[in-house]
Design a protein around this motif. Structure first.
Motif, PDB file in Angstrom:
ATOM      1  N   SER A  48       0.885  -1.280  -0.019  1.00 61.21           N
ATOM      2  CA  SER A  48      -0.083  -0.130   0.080  1.00 61.21           C
ATOM      3  C   SER A  48       0.816   1.323   0.054  1.00 61.21           C
ATOM      4  O   SER A  48       0.419   2.123  -0.518  1.00 61.21           O
ATOM      5  N   LEU A  49       1.942   1.412   0.378  1.00 62.84           N
ATOM      6  CA  LEU A  49       3.123   2.204   0.311  1.00 62.84           C
ATOM      7  C   LEU A  49       4.152   2.137  -1.059  1.00 62.84           C
ATOM      8  O   LEU A  49       3.946   3.098  -1.677  1.00 62.84           O
ATOM      9  N   ALA A  50       4.550   0.956  -1.174  1.00 65.56           N
ATOM     10  CA  ALA A  50       5.411   0.580  -2.345  1.00 65.56           C
ATOM     11  C   ALA A  50       4.875   0.980  -3.531  1.00 65.56           C
ATOM     12  O   ALA A  50       5.489   1.590  -4.436  1.00 65.56           O
ATOM     13  N   LEU A  51       3.697   0.501  -3.868  1.00 62.56           N
ATOM     14  CA  LEU A  51       3.053   0.773  -5.489  1.00 62.56           C
ATOM     15  C   LEU A  51       2.661   2.302  -5.566  1.00 62.56           C
ATOM     16  O   LEU A  51       3.344   2.796  -6.614  1.00 62.56           O
ATOM     17  N   PRO A  52       2.171   2.793  -4.789  1.00 56.73           N
ATOM     18  CA  PRO A  52       1.912   4.262  -5.212  1.00 56.73           C
ATOM     19  C   PRO A  52       3.323   5.192  -5.062  1.00 56.73           C
ATOM     20  O   PRO A  52       3.596   6.004  -5.963  1.00 56.73           O
ATOM     21  N   LEU A  53       4.356   4.581  -4.360  1.00 52.02           N
ATOM     22  CA  LEU A  53       5.510   5.398  -4.238  1.00 52.02           C
ATOM     23  C   LEU A  53       6.154   5.061  -5.752  1.00 52.02           C
ATOM     24  O   LEU A  53       6.983   6.103  -6.331  1.00 52.02           O
ATOM     25  N   PHE A  54       6.254   3.884  -6.142  1.00 48.78           N
ATOM     26  CA  PHE A  54       6.784   3.470  -7.354  1.00 48.78           C
ATOM     27  C   PHE A  54       6.072   4.421  -8.511  1.00 48.78           C
ATOM     28  O   PHE A  54       6.767   4.875  -9.633  1.00 48.78           O
ATOM     29  N   LEU A  55       4.913   4.419  -8.553  1.00 45.78           N
ATOM     30  CA  LEU A  55       4.093   5.008  -9.617  1.00 45.78           C
ATOM     31  C   LEU A  55       4.345   6.541  -9.645  1.00 45.78           C
ATOM     32  O   LEU A  55       4.379   7.153 -10.753  1.00 45.78           O
ATOM     33  N   LEU A  56       4.351   7.214  -8.409  1.00 44.09           N
ATOM     34  CA  LEU A  56       4.917   8.479  -8.262  1.00 44.09           C
ATOM     35  C   LEU A  56       6.573   8.708  -9.059  1.00 44.09           C
ATOM     36  O   LEU A  56       6.751   9.496  -9.865  1.00 44.09           O
ATOM     37  N   VAL A  57       7.310   7.861  -8.512  1.00 41.54           N
ATOM     38  CA  VAL A  57       8.631   7.977  -9.300  1.00 41.54           C
ATOM     39  C   VAL A  57       8.655   7.541 -10.610  1.00 41.54           C
ATOM     40  O   VAL A  57       9.253   8.268 -11.390  1.00 41.54           O
ATOM     41  N   ARG A  58       7.852   6.786 -10.961  1.00 42.04           N
ATOM     42  CA  ARG A  58       7.745   6.335 -12.437  1.00 42.04           C
ATOM     43  C   ARG A  58       7.313   7.587 -13.228  1.00 42.04           C
ATOM     44  O   ARG A  58       7.913   7.786 -14.369  1.00 42.04           O
ATOM     45  N   GLU A  59       6.169   8.131 -12.792  1.00 39.62           N
ATOM     46  CA  GLU A  59       5.574   9.313 -13.416  1.00 39.62           C
ATOM     47  C   GLU A  59       6.351  10.520 -13.435  1.00 39.62           C
ATOM     48  O   GLU A  59       6.793  11.254 -14.613  1.00 39.62           O
ATOM     49  N   ARG A  60       7.319  10.655 -12.399  1.00 40.40           N
ATOM     50  CA  ARG A  60       8.350  11.793 -12.561  1.00 40.40           C
ATOM     51  C   ARG A  60       9.626  11.353 -13.406  1.00 40.40           C
ATOM     52  O   ARG A  60      10.088  12.340 -14.375  1.00 40.40           O
ATOM     53  N   HIS A  61       9.707   9.956 -13.413  1.00 43.74           N
ATOM     54  CA  HIS A  61      10.734   9.709 -14.298  1.00 43.74           C
ATOM     55  C   HIS A  61      10.419   9.816 -15.944  1.00 43.74           C
ATOM     56  O   HIS A  61      11.118  10.198 -16.834  1.00 43.74           O
ATOM     57  N   LEU A  62       9.304   9.513 -16.152  1.00 44.89           N
ATOM     58  CA  LEU A  62       8.505   9.807 -17.513  1.00 44.89           C
ATOM     59  C   LEU A  62       8.682  11.280 -18.038  1.00 44.89           C
ATOM     60  O   LEU A  62       8.959  11.625 -18.980  1.00 44.89           O
ATOM     61  N   ALA A  63       8.201  12.036 -17.015  1.00 40.16           N
ATOM     62  CA  ALA A  63       7.993  13.451 -17.193  1.00 40.16           C
ATOM     63  C   ALA A  63       9.376  14.044 -17.505  1.00 40.16           C
ATOM     64  O   ALA A  63       9.559  14.809 -18.406  1.00 40.16           O
TER      65      ALA A  63
END
Length: 118
Positions: A86-101
């Motif tokens: 519940s913490l790891a997935l949204p954190l990864f999605l946040l980091v992934r979105e920032r990486h893609l941006a």
């Protein structure tokens, strides 16, 4: 989406820890008691089984997607699995979105070339 992911990270850390920290303060790190209580009935075992499988899926997703996108510091969301998916997935999605941006619009939407293509 980044604000939503941040809010989900906060909730994903706060909700599980709000239950575990008081238990930990009463029982310290009594692993046999933790396992006994986690499997004390069918509902508890169901919930922990779901969390375990979800954690494995999240770990596989983080590694696979992170490597595909050549992301750095994958250890951060992976280490958050200690708190839970519940913490790891949204954190990864946040980091992934920032990486893609940061990669720019051309690179973030471009599919990877097929394997073996020159």
């Amino acid at each position: 989406m980044q604000i939503l992911y941040i809010l989900l990270c906060v909730a994903g850390a706060a909700l599980p820890l709000s239950q575990f920290v008081p238990w930990l303060s009463v029982h310290s790190l009594d692993v046999p008691l933790l396992l006994q209580q986690a499997t004390s009935n069918n509902i508890a075992a169901f919930a922990w089984g779901d969390v375990l499988i979800s954690g494995i899926v999240v770990a596989v997703f983080i590694v696979a997607e992170g490597r595909k996108l050549a992301m750095r510091r994958l250890w951060l969301p992976l280490s958050c699995l200690v708190v839970g998916p519940s913490l790891a997935l949204p954190l990864f999605l946040l980091v992934r979105e920032r990486h893609l941006a940061a990669a720019g619009p051309d690179r973030s939407l471009k599919p990877a070339p097929p394997r073996g293509a020159a």
